[in-house]
Design a protein around this motif. Sequence first.
Motif, mmCIF file in Angstrom:
data_model
loop_
_atom_site.group_PDB
_atom_site.id
_atom_site.type_symbol
_atom_site.label_atom_id
_atom_site.label_comp_id
_atom_site.label_asym_id
_atom_site.label_seq_id
_atom_site.Cartn_x
_atom_site.Cartn_y
_atom_site.Cartn_z
ATOM 1 N N ALA A 111 2.959 -2.190 -58.375
ATOM 2 C CA ALA A 111 1.613 -2.329 -57.826
ATOM 3 C C ALA A 111 1.268 -3.774 -57.515
ATOM 4 O O ALA A 111 0.291 -4.045 -56.808
ATOM 5 C CB ALA A 111 0.581 -1.754 -58.799
ATOM 6 N N LEU A 112 2.061 -4.718 -58.048
ATOM 7 C CA LEU A 112 1.794 -6.130 -57.784
ATOM 8 C C LEU A 112 2.193 -6.443 -56.342
ATOM 9 O O LEU A 112 3.341 -6.273 -55.967
ATOM 10 C CB LEU A 112 2.581 -7.005 -58.757
ATOM 11 C CG LEU A 112 2.254 -6.780 -60.235
ATOM 12 C CD1 LEU A 112 3.232 -7.539 -61.120
ATOM 13 C CD2 LEU A 112 0.818 -7.199 -60.533
ATOM 14 N N PRO A 113 1.262 -6.903 -55.528
ATOM 15 C CA PRO A 113 1.570 -7.106 -54.103
ATOM 16 C C PRO A 113 2.533 -8.262 -53.896
ATOM 17 O O PRO A 113 2.562 -9.222 -54.666
ATOM 18 C CB PRO A 113 0.196 -7.419 -53.487
ATOM 19 C CG PRO A 113 -0.602 -7.976 -54.621
ATOM 20 C CD PRO A 113 -0.128 -7.264 -55.851
ATOM 21 N N ALA A 222 -5.040 -8.556 -61.831
ATOM 22 C CA ALA A 222 -3.826 -7.784 -61.563
ATOM 23 C C ALA A 222 -3.276 -7.191 -62.851
ATOM 24 O O ALA A 222 -2.807 -6.045 -62.873
ATOM 25 C CB ALA A 222 -2.771 -8.672 -60.894
ATOM 26 N N TYR A 223 -3.323 -7.963 -63.938
ATOM 27 C CA TYR A 223 -2.832 -7.459 -65.228
ATOM 28 C C TYR A 223 -3.717 -6.326 -65.733
ATOM 29 O O TYR A 223 -3.225 -5.270 -66.153
ATOM 30 C CB TYR A 223 -2.787 -8.584 -66.248
ATOM 31 C CG TYR A 223 -2.492 -8.111 -67.654
ATOM 32 C CD1 TYR A 223 -1.306 -7.431 -67.947
ATOM 33 C CD2 TYR A 223 -3.404 -8.319 -68.682
ATOM 34 C CE1 TYR A 223 -1.041 -6.979 -69.224
ATOM 35 C CE2 TYR A 223 -3.139 -7.877 -69.966
ATOM 36 C CZ TYR A 223 -1.960 -7.210 -70.233
ATOM 37 O OH TYR A 223 -1.701 -6.756 -71.504
ATOM 38 N N TYR A 224 -5.028 -6.529 -65.696
ATOM 39 C CA TYR A 224 -5.937 -5.502 -66.199
ATOM 40 C C TYR A 224 -5.810 -4.198 -65.411
ATOM 41 O O TYR A 224 -5.820 -3.113 -65.991
ATOM 42 C CB TYR A 224 -7.384 -6.007 -66.155
ATOM 43 C CG TYR A 224 -7.719 -6.992 -67.244
ATOM 44 C CD1 TYR A 224 -7.521 -6.671 -68.583
ATOM 45 C CD2 TYR A 224 -8.236 -8.245 -66.960
ATOM 46 C CE1 TYR A 224 -7.831 -7.563 -69.586
ATOM 47 C CE2 TYR A 224 -8.548 -9.150 -67.956
ATOM 48 C CZ TYR A 224 -8.343 -8.808 -69.268
ATOM 49 O OH TYR A 224 -8.639 -9.691 -70.267
ATOM 50 N N LEU A 225 -5.679 -4.307 -64.094
ATOM 51 C CA LEU A 225 -5.586 -3.101 -63.280
ATOM 52 C C LEU A 225 -4.283 -2.352 -63.533
ATOM 53 O O LEU A 225 -4.282 -1.120 -63.690
ATOM 54 C CB LEU A 225 -5.709 -3.463 -61.796
ATOM 55 C CG LEU A 225 -7.108 -3.841 -61.299
ATOM 56 C CD1 LEU A 225 -7.061 -4.300 -59.855
ATOM 57 C CD2 LEU A 225 -8.078 -2.675 -61.453
ATOM 58 N N THR A 226 -3.161 -3.067 -63.561
ATOM 59 C CA THR A 226 -1.882 -2.390 -63.790
ATOM 60 C C THR A 226 -1.790 -1.830 -65.197
ATOM 61 O O THR A 226 -1.277 -0.727 -65.407
ATOM 62 C CB THR A 226 -0.713 -3.347 -63.521
ATOM 63 O OG1 THR A 226 -0.897 -4.554 -64.285
ATOM 64 C CG2 THR A 226 -0.623 -3.703 -62.055
ATOM 65 N N PHE A 227 -2.290 -2.583 -66.173
ATOM 66 C CA PHE A 227 -2.257 -2.117 -67.558
ATOM 67 C C PHE A 227 -3.131 -0.874 -67.721
ATOM 68 O O PHE A 227 -2.696 0.145 -68.281
ATOM 69 C CB PHE A 227 -2.735 -3.231 -68.491
ATOM 70 C CG PHE A 227 -2.740 -2.858 -69.950
ATOM 71 C CD1 PHE A 227 -1.582 -2.944 -70.697
ATOM 72 C CD2 PHE A 227 -3.901 -2.421 -70.577
ATOM 73 C CE1 PHE A 227 -1.573 -2.598 -72.045
ATOM 74 C CE2 PHE A 227 -3.906 -2.072 -71.907
ATOM 75 C CZ PHE A 227 -2.740 -2.168 -72.644
ATOM 76 N N ALA A 228 -4.365 -0.952 -67.238
ATOM 77 C CA ALA A 228 -5.279 0.190 -67.367
ATOM 78 C C ALA A 228 -4.751 1.399 -66.615
ATOM 79 O O ALA A 228 -4.859 2.543 -67.089
ATOM 80 C CB ALA A 228 -6.667 -0.191 -66.865
#
Length: 735
Positions: A111-113, A222-228
Amino acid sequence: MKARLRRLPRRARRDLARRGPSFTAWIFLGLSGGILTGLFLGEYAESLKVMGDIYVGLMQMTVLPYIVFSLIGNIGSLSLRDFGLLARAGLLIFVGLWALAALTVLGMSQALPELPVGQFFSAALVDPPPKPDFLSIFIPSNPFKSLADNSVPAVVVFCILFGVAIIGFEEKKSLLDHVGLIAKTLHRVNGLVVRLTPIGVFGIAAHAAGTMSVEEFGRLQAYYLTFAGGVLLLTFGTLPLLVASLTPFSYGQVLRAGKDALITALVTGSVLPVIPLLIDGVKAMFQQRLPHDRAHEGFPEFILPLAYPFPNSGNVIDLVFIPFAAWFVGNPLDLGDQLFMLGSSLFLLFGKVFLSIPFLLNSFHIPQDMFQLFLAAGVLAARVGDVLSSMHYLVFTILATATMTGLLRVNWKRLLWGGAFMLLLMIIVIALIRLALGLLASPEFGKASALARMTLLENQVYSYVEPGAAPNPIPLRAGESRLSRIKRRGTIRVGYRPDYVPYSYLNGRGELVGFDVDLVNRLALDLQVGVEFIPYRIEDLADQLRADHFDIAVSGLTVTLPRAEAMLMSEPYLIVNMGVVVEDYRSHEFASEARINRLGRLRLGVSNGSFFEDRAREHFPNAEIVPLDSIRLFFDDPALHLDALITQAESGAAWTLIYPNYSVVNPLQRRDSAPVSIAIAGFDPGLDQALATWVTLKKLDGTIDKLFQHWMLGKMEGPGNKRWSIARDVLHWIE
């Protein structure tokens, strides 16, 4: 909850009301206080980093010893029957749940662009990363060395073998009593350190808020979105659907059995207090399915505590921070790196995050400071992760109990439909996160304009930049050395290349800056003279030196034999390394010398007259080498049809900040180095001797290293790069 409070005696309710803030409240107070302190002090909060370092060190102090005694004690206390039960019912389930969590981490990392960011120079560009020694990582040939090296996988393997060996001994009680006592003592020591969490979080948050840029704070999203995203997919999708596919229980029954535990874990920030709730939930499920069979009642009480020391899905999802951290610093992991990370986690996560995250950061050459960022971000993320951990233990206990009671049946239709649904849902979540991050990210993304913001480190002397080339207006007297004329006139004339990043170039304010500009500025300060900068073209350098246009010339001049014959070159002040600049999408084609030579007839640009021009012809005999008067031509002139640029890895990395669609690779997998020196006009031995002494002194006092850290590694310390702070920019208390 209110009903339970009303059932308490009046005195107990009064005592509860008199209590101060909870420990969780103190942690959030430390976090918010640290952020505010960092924003107030700016870079002055750097000194608070030691508080976080002490806290992290104390937390790590007991982790590895606790693993040793806890694993040995837990496994050694089993009977052969229990161990067989665990191996038969638990091992396959454990590996299966780990695999699902690992696949989710792998998916969420996508998911990281792929944003073009460029990067400053790093030793990793010229030093091939060491290949992991799997034998030393996983085989405890010397357990004491594994302990000393914090090699968690090897330690875990040793402890499992040791614990299994104890099982058959009748005299094991005394040993296990001692092992258990030590484990409890270590747990108590850890509990004492945990009390320092608010202070440690305060120091970590203050340092992060005071030293990180606004762009870097934005990238944490980016970390919060991918982790959640990973937590939600596993907690409310994959894991309960797995139970519904392998047992008679429905998706809704799983969520109802765990809802109290999930809410409690989110509120308390811990899995340990919810273990009784999880056990009760599993018992209730099997009581409904097997109302006349009481044999199952003891299984959850045995299975869940035994599974607790093992890694869970919440631990595995923490690993999404590693690809995020690599992406954060501009060196994203490839698929092979991610597979190695996930494979080693099967053993590594016995050490929890305090050992596994630093180990993996080190393995992938990611700055260790990222671990403190993980801890600061984890204050919020850990609570969400605990919800997933609770669901993991609930699902593990349900599946293991179902195996023991004969209720485990694979519903292939439901399993395939559920798997396809979750795969589709994951793709949608990844696409949405990727889209959101692409829209929210700054086009410059923090580093792209870094070179334009950079200023000189040294205090500036009087300097003047000549618009064109011309001889020195003060000619040499008969028998006079250039050093004497410099002193007599009070000015040293310096030749420079106007667009040679990062040695000499114009920043965003139109100021002449760069490594060599800073270096000459320091020389002028020591000589107590001013500076006049005169531009030159590389092909005219020798003629301009002979015509006395300047006393010395700089701008990343590598020493070559033709140059040494045409001009006097000083003692080298820097050693640079060969690199290849190529478009990102072609970097894999230039990964090795052999691959490049198999590509056929290439056109490779190289700076005219540089040390690497001959080296390029030697390494790549099939390629056409094209000398360039300016490196910028490689990026801006498509008519040249150049496939790659052979240049200094140090300066090439700086160019990728201006042109972030390019990267630096090292196809030689070894250092191919060249000295950088100062050209001296007139073959003047006196000036040469003075410069040799001065360069030696600047190496010894750290000046050159300081300039390298600033201009090559990107450590912003100049007066124009101070971190915004309330104290400076709002209240104007400091300058």
